[in-house]
Design an enzyme around this catalytic site. Structure first.
Site, PDB file in Angstrom:
ATOM      1  N   ASN A   1      41.364   6.398  19.141  1.00 24.85           N
ATOM      2  CA  ASN A   1      42.625   6.116  18.464  1.00 24.85           C
ATOM      3  C   ASN A   1      42.317   5.469  17.111  1.00 24.85           C
ATOM      4  O   ASN A   1      41.940   4.309  17.053  1.00 24.85           O
ATOM      5  CB  ASN A   1      43.471   5.175  19.345  1.00 24.85           C
ATOM      6  CG  ASN A   1      44.746   4.745  18.667  1.00 24.85           C
ATOM      7  OD1 ASN A   1      45.136   5.312  17.643  1.00 24.85           O
ATOM      8  ND2 ASN A   1      45.402   3.741  19.233  1.00 24.85           N
TER       9      ASN A   1
ATOM     10  N   LYS B   1      44.331   4.769  14.834  1.00 27.35           N
ATOM     11  CA  LYS B   1      45.465   3.938  14.403  1.00 27.35           C
ATOM     12  C   LYS B   1      45.849   4.257  12.947  1.00 27.35           C
ATOM     13  O   LYS B   1      45.706   5.400  12.516  1.00 27.35           O
ATOM     14  CB  LYS B   1      45.145   2.458  14.601  1.00 27.35           C
ATOM     15  CG  LYS B   1      44.610   2.147  15.989  1.00 27.35           C
ATOM     16  CD  LYS B   1      44.691   0.692  16.321  1.00 27.35           C
ATOM     17  CE  LYS B   1      43.880   0.401  17.556  1.00 27.35           C
ATOM     18  NZ  LYS B   1      44.244  -0.836  18.206  1.00 27.35           N
TER      19      LYS B   1
ATOM     20  N   HIS C   1      51.766   3.523  23.431  1.00 24.04           N
ATOM     21  CA  HIS C   1      50.737   2.551  23.044  1.00 24.04           C
ATOM     22  C   HIS C   1      51.376   1.166  22.902  1.00 24.04           C
ATOM     23  O   HIS C   1      52.505   1.035  22.428  1.00 24.04           O
ATOM     24  CB  HIS C   1      50.089   2.973  21.722  1.00 24.04           C
ATOM     25  CG  HIS C   1      48.852   2.198  21.424  1.00 24.04           C
ATOM     26  ND1 HIS C   1      48.887   0.932  20.890  1.00 24.04           N
ATOM     27  CD2 HIS C   1      47.541   2.474  21.644  1.00 24.04           C
ATOM     28  CE1 HIS C   1      47.639   0.475  20.773  1.00 24.04           C
ATOM     29  NE2 HIS C   1      46.802   1.400  21.230  1.00 24.04           N
TER      30      HIS C   1
ATOM     31  N   GLU D   1      50.984  -1.183  20.884  1.00 25.77           N
ATOM     32  CA  GLU D   1      51.405  -1.604  19.537  1.00 25.77           C
ATOM     33  C   GLU D   1      52.815  -1.099  19.243  1.00 25.77           C
ATOM     34  O   GLU D   1      53.623  -1.798  18.635  1.00 25.77           O
ATOM     35  CB  GLU D   1      50.382  -1.122  18.491  1.00 25.77           C
ATOM     36  CG  GLU D   1      49.113  -1.962  18.558  1.00 25.77           C
ATOM     37  CD  GLU D   1      47.855  -1.273  18.072  1.00 25.77           C
ATOM     38  OE1 GLU D   1      47.922  -0.189  17.471  1.00 25.77           O
ATOM     39  OE2 GLU D   1      46.767  -1.848  18.318  1.00 25.77           O
TER      40      GLU D   1
ATOM     41  N   GLU E   1      45.578  -0.109  29.359  1.00 27.50           N
ATOM     42  CA  GLU E   1      45.143  -0.863  28.192  1.00 27.50           C
ATOM     43  C   GLU E   1      45.774  -2.256  28.226  1.00 27.50           C
ATOM     44  O   GLU E   1      46.915  -2.432  27.741  1.00 27.50           O
ATOM     45  CB  GLU E   1      45.583  -0.154  26.912  1.00 27.50           C
ATOM     46  CG  GLU E   1      45.001   1.221  26.742  1.00 27.50           C
ATOM     47  CD  GLU E   1      44.908   1.569  25.263  1.00 27.50           C
ATOM     48  OE1 GLU E   1      43.781   1.711  24.784  1.00 27.50           O
ATOM     49  OE2 GLU E   1      45.948   1.663  24.598  1.00 27.50           O
TER      50      GLU E   1
ATOM     51  N   GLY F   1      41.981  -4.736  20.492  1.00 21.05           N
ATOM     52  CA  GLY F   1      41.670  -5.234  19.155  1.00 21.05           C
ATOM     53  C   GLY F   1      41.258  -6.693  19.110  1.00 21.05           C
ATOM     54  O   GLY F   1      41.199  -7.288  18.034  1.00 21.05           O
TER      55      GLY F   1
ATOM     56  N   SER G   1      38.997  -3.028  23.470  1.00 15.82           N
ATOM     57  CA  SER G   1      37.717  -3.581  23.006  1.00 15.82           C
ATOM     58  C   SER G   1      36.497  -2.921  23.650  1.00 15.82           C
ATOM     59  O   SER G   1      35.465  -3.577  23.859  1.00 15.82           O
ATOM     60  CB  SER G   1      37.694  -5.102  23.197  1.00 15.82           C
ATOM     61  OG  SER G   1      38.671  -5.704  22.373  1.00 15.82           O
TER      62      SER G   1
HETATM   63  C1  PEP Z   1      43.620   1.010  21.296  1.00 15.01           C
HETATM   64  O1  PEP Z   1      44.181   0.856  20.212  1.00 15.01           O
HETATM   65  O2  PEP Z   1      44.064   1.836  22.089  1.00 15.01           O
HETATM   66  C2  PEP Z   1      42.442   0.195  21.587  1.00 15.01           C
HETATM   67  C3  PEP Z   1      41.964   0.243  22.789  1.00 15.01           C
HETATM   68  O3  PEP Z   1      41.928  -0.558  20.561  1.00 15.01           O
HETATM   69  P1  PEP Z   1      40.527  -1.354  20.547  1.00 15.01           P
HETATM   70  O4  PEP Z   1      39.490  -0.454  21.170  1.00 15.01           O
HETATM   71  O5  PEP Z   1      40.259  -1.644  19.122  1.00 15.01           O
HETATM   72  O6  PEP Z   1      40.731  -2.582  21.376  1.00 15.01           O
END
Ligand code: PEP
Length: 249
Positions: free
Chosen positions: A10, A12, A96, A98, A166, A172, A212
């Site tokens: 992703n 983003k 997601h 976010e 997630e 993040g 992460s």
């Molecule tokens: C994501 O945005 O789906 C995600 C898992 O981000 P990150 O790997 O940066 O934590």
């Protein structure tokens, strides 16, 4: 039937045209297991989807990061599922955290998006996950089950859905879930699928972990029996994404 490992990237809201081409070159040069073993899907911002699709190696696929909840029309700023299909984009990420947090997307709205995207022939990476507050208050499973229910009610063919667990506190933040924490929720989600969608769906649906994930922690997570792959944010923009893909074997 075995579940093919799935690794999503992703990107983003990141990248310039030049940077995106560099990431694609890095991916195209990567030595990874064959697509019989691992399914790789990268998700650039909408504006870069055509160029990434045209330059990307044929064993990797692309996903949009979102799409509109119903047929396109007078919805300024939105991108419809029909447009993605028209461009030959096979996948879309929906739900997601976010978007749930920053754009107030409710469980029902995410479910409606899943329904419409599937009805148009897109495959969906559907995201669920709890906040830190919810985890600390012991409601992780209640939260992810409610999110999954709103999605599951709209799915008739689970072959077109990958479920991404997630945890919001891991996205993040550099604070990855331990392999045991990920396994615990994935196992519960699989049981939820068994009880609500049937044994076959539970056995065959990919449940991937996101939050992460990086080149250093992916192997241990991938070794857990109910972790069927990853959704990767920050690390999907870097060469270590190739190491994450390799954790499939
Ligand atoms: C994501 O945005 O789906 C995600 C898992 O981000 P990150 O790997 O940066 O934590």
């Amino acid at each position: 039937m075995g579940r093919k490992f799935f690794v999503g990237g992703n990107w983003k809201c990141n990248g310039t045209g030049e940077e995106v081409k560099k990431i694609v070159s890095m991916l195209n040069e990567g030595e990874v297991p064959s697509d019989d073993v691992v399914e790789v899907v990268v998700s650039p911002p909408f504006v870069f989807l055509p160029v990434v699709k045209s330059l990307l190696r044929s064993d990797f696929h692309v996903a949009a990061q979102n799409c509109w909840v119903r047929k396109g029309g007078a919805f300024t700023g939105e991108v419809s599922a029909e447009m993605l299909v028209n461009l030959g984009i096979p996948w879309v990420i929906l739900g997601h955290s976010e978007r749930r947090a920053l754009l107030n997307e409710s469980n029902e709205f995410v479910g409606d998006k899943v329904a419409y995207a599937l009805s148009q022939g897109l495959k969906v990476i559907a995201c669920v996950g709890e906040t830190l507050e919810q985890r600390e208050s012991g409601s992780t499973m209640a939260v992810v089950a409610a999110q999954t229910k709103a999605i599951a009610e709209q799915v008739s063919n689970w072959a077109n859905v990958v479920l991404a667990y997630e945890p919001v506190w891991a996205i993040g933040t550099g604070k990855v879930a331990t392999p045991a924490q990920a396994q615990e929720v994935h196992c519960e989600l699989r049981k939820w699928l068994q009880g609500n969608a049937g044994a076959e769906v539970a056995a065959t649906t990919r449940i991937i972990y996101g939050g992460s994930v990086n080149g250093a922690n992916c192997k241990e997570l991938a070794a857990k029996p109910d972790v069927d792959g990853f959704l990767v944010g920050g690390a999907s923009l870097k060469p270590e994404f190739i190491d994450i893909i390799k954790s499939a074997t």
